[in-house]
Design an enzyme around this catalytic site. Structure first.
Site, PDB file in Angstrom:
ATOM      1  CB  CYS A  21      -0.509  -7.069 -15.691  1.00 10.16           C
ATOM      2  SG  CYS A  21      -1.315  -8.722 -15.564  1.00 10.16           S
ATOM      3  CB  CYS A  79       8.575 -16.563  -3.697  1.00  8.95           C
ATOM      4  SG  CYS A  79       8.074 -16.163  -2.034  1.00  8.95           S
ATOM      5  CB  CYS A  84       5.856 -19.051  -1.981  1.00 12.57           C
ATOM      6  SG  CYS A  84       4.532 -18.151  -2.740  1.00 12.57           S
ATOM      7  NE  ARG A 140       6.573 -11.348   1.735  1.00  9.44           N
ATOM      8  CZ  ARG A 140       5.857 -12.424   1.106  1.00  9.44           C
ATOM      9  NH1 ARG A 140       5.436 -12.509   0.239  1.00  9.44           N
ATOM     10  NH2 ARG A 140       5.805 -13.514   1.962  1.00  9.44           N
TER      11      ARG A 140
HETATM   12 FE1  SF4 Z   1       0.521 -10.090 -15.455  1.00 10.56          FE
HETATM   13 FE2  SF4 Z   1       2.078 -12.007 -14.039  1.00 10.56          FE
HETATM   14 FE3  SF4 Z   1       2.039 -12.001 -16.975  1.00 10.56          FE
HETATM   15 FE4  SF4 Z   1       3.316  -9.835 -15.435  1.00 10.56          FE
HETATM   16  S1  SF4 Z   1       3.934 -11.926 -15.444  1.00 10.56           S
HETATM   17  S2  SF4 Z   1       1.963  -9.750 -17.134  1.00 10.56           S
HETATM   18  S3  SF4 Z   1       1.930  -9.790 -13.692  1.00 10.56           S
HETATM   19  S4  SF4 Z   1       0.384 -12.343 -15.449  1.00 10.56           S
END
Ligand code: SF4
Ligand code: SAM
Ligand code: DTB
Length: 326
Positions: A58, A98, A129, A261
């Site tokens: 990501c 969370c 969560c 949120r």
């Molecule tokens: Fe992607 Fe979540 Fe891994 Fe970050 S922690 S690289 S947002 S999958």
């Protein structure tokens, strides 16, 4: 108020998003008041239970194990530490805890620990969560039976823009986990990030995907990108705050019964921008000085902001009565 589930087309959603701002805010605040107490904000506390070294790529995330990553990988933390943090969060007034892990998906050997975390936190009388990446059905059932209230799994952006942000999984993978979590009876928390170089149409399409889930996610986090050193988005151009407010208002109208949120990025927002977000229908925040790894406003700053705006943190009783009424 209970609404029939409306199917949104990109065109109707875009028309709403593009309304003159005052008309959009008026409609959003009207819908908000029909469904929620406008002066109450739900508060959640985050804890990173496993940081860094993630197999996904990501582009916004500091926890990916990509080349040049700054964060190193940690192990899954101990159950007792999680319970202690959850107790502090509960005593500080948060109503949801969370737990986030930097995983593509959990390993089966970690499930026992995760189940113990959910049970331990739940026993404190605070909502649970988790956000752990993709889940298989067996993992979903184990977490549900342990008492997991919510699963966070963000769609992050539109299907079209998704491959520009993440290449190690698809938008369809994301929807698949969300669908199976929802069918198992766990409440869904799903939203996205703004300010990643996406077009307005991507923001609208993301909301259409979320609002057309049936039911829509009970919780919709809208994050403002916090550019992280060592990531491909480290130098991303910040989104105009008014554009951010538009998306919050559009989300409120499209998902009238969901908690919207105001998530990551509050530490870069003025009180005035946050107030506009609440006016636009945001009614949940993360509290505490850290999110997972990034900064969040200090508790004192939030207390001052709530005081200035006459806002109050929603208590556990109010949440319970909503859940029963719905
Ligand atoms: Fe992607 Fe979540 Fe891994 Fe970050 S922690 S690289 S947002 S999958
Ligand atoms: N690994 C799990 C996953 O991706 O589902 C859970 C943790 S991940 C950090 C949770 C969410 O945090 C992401 O989906 C993204 O929306 C948000 N996020 C991560 N880094 C961010 C950043 N730098 N700025 C804003 N939001 C961010
Ligand atoms: C969500 O939408 N935002 C939270 C939560 N769900 C897991 C995470 C924000 C992370 C911000 C970057 C960090 O703390 O590392």
């Amino acid at each position: 108020m209970k609404y029939a589930h409306i199917f949104w087309t990109p065109e109707t959603a875009q028309a709403l998003h593009d309304l003159p701002l005052m008309d959009l805010l008026f409609r959003a605040q009207t819908v908000h008041r029909q469904n929620f107490d406008p002066n109450k904000i739900q508060t959640s506390k985050l804890l990173s239970i496993k940081t860094g070294g993630c197999a996904e790529d990501c582009a916004y995330c500091s926890q990916s194990a990509r080349k040049g990553a700054i964060l190193s990988a940690s192990k899954l933390i101990e159950v007792q530490r999680v319970i202690n943090e959850a107790r502090k969060a509960r005593d500080g007034g948060a109503t949801r805890f969370c737990m986030g892990a930097a995983w593509r998906k959990p390993k089966d050997r970690d499930m026992e620990t995760l189940v113990a975390m959910v049970q331990g936190v739940r026993d404190l009388g605070i909502e649970t969560c988790m956000t752990l990446g993709m889940l298989d059905d067996n993992q979903i059932v184990r977490l549900r039976d342990a008492g997991l209230d919510y699963y966070n799994h963000n769609v992050d952006t539109s299907e079209r823009y998704y491959p520009e942000v993440i290449t190690t999984r698809t938008f369809a993978d994301r929807l698949d986990t969300l669908d199976r979590v929802q069918k198992a009876g766990i409440k869904v928390c799903s939203g996205g990030i703004l300010g990643m170089g996406e077009a307005v149409q991507d923001r609208v399409d993301m909301l259409v995907t979320l609002a057309n889930m049936n039911p829509a996610p009970e919780s919709v986090p809208i994050n403002m990108l916090m550019p992280q050193e060592g990531t491909p988005m480290a130098d991303a151009k910040p989104i105009d705050p008014i554009e951010f407010v538009r998306v919050i208002a559009t989300a409120r109208i499209m998902m009238p019964g969901s908690y919207v949120r105001l998530s990551a990025g509050r530490s870069d927002m003025s009180d005035a921008v946050q107030a506009m977000c609440f006016l636009a229908g945001a009614n949940s925040i993360f509290v505490g000085e850290t999110l997972l790894t990034a900064e969040n406003p200090e508790e004192d700053a939030d207390a001052v902001l709530f005081g200035k705006l006459g806002l109050q943190a929603e208590g556990p009783e109010e949440q319970c009565s909503r859940n029963v009424a719905e």
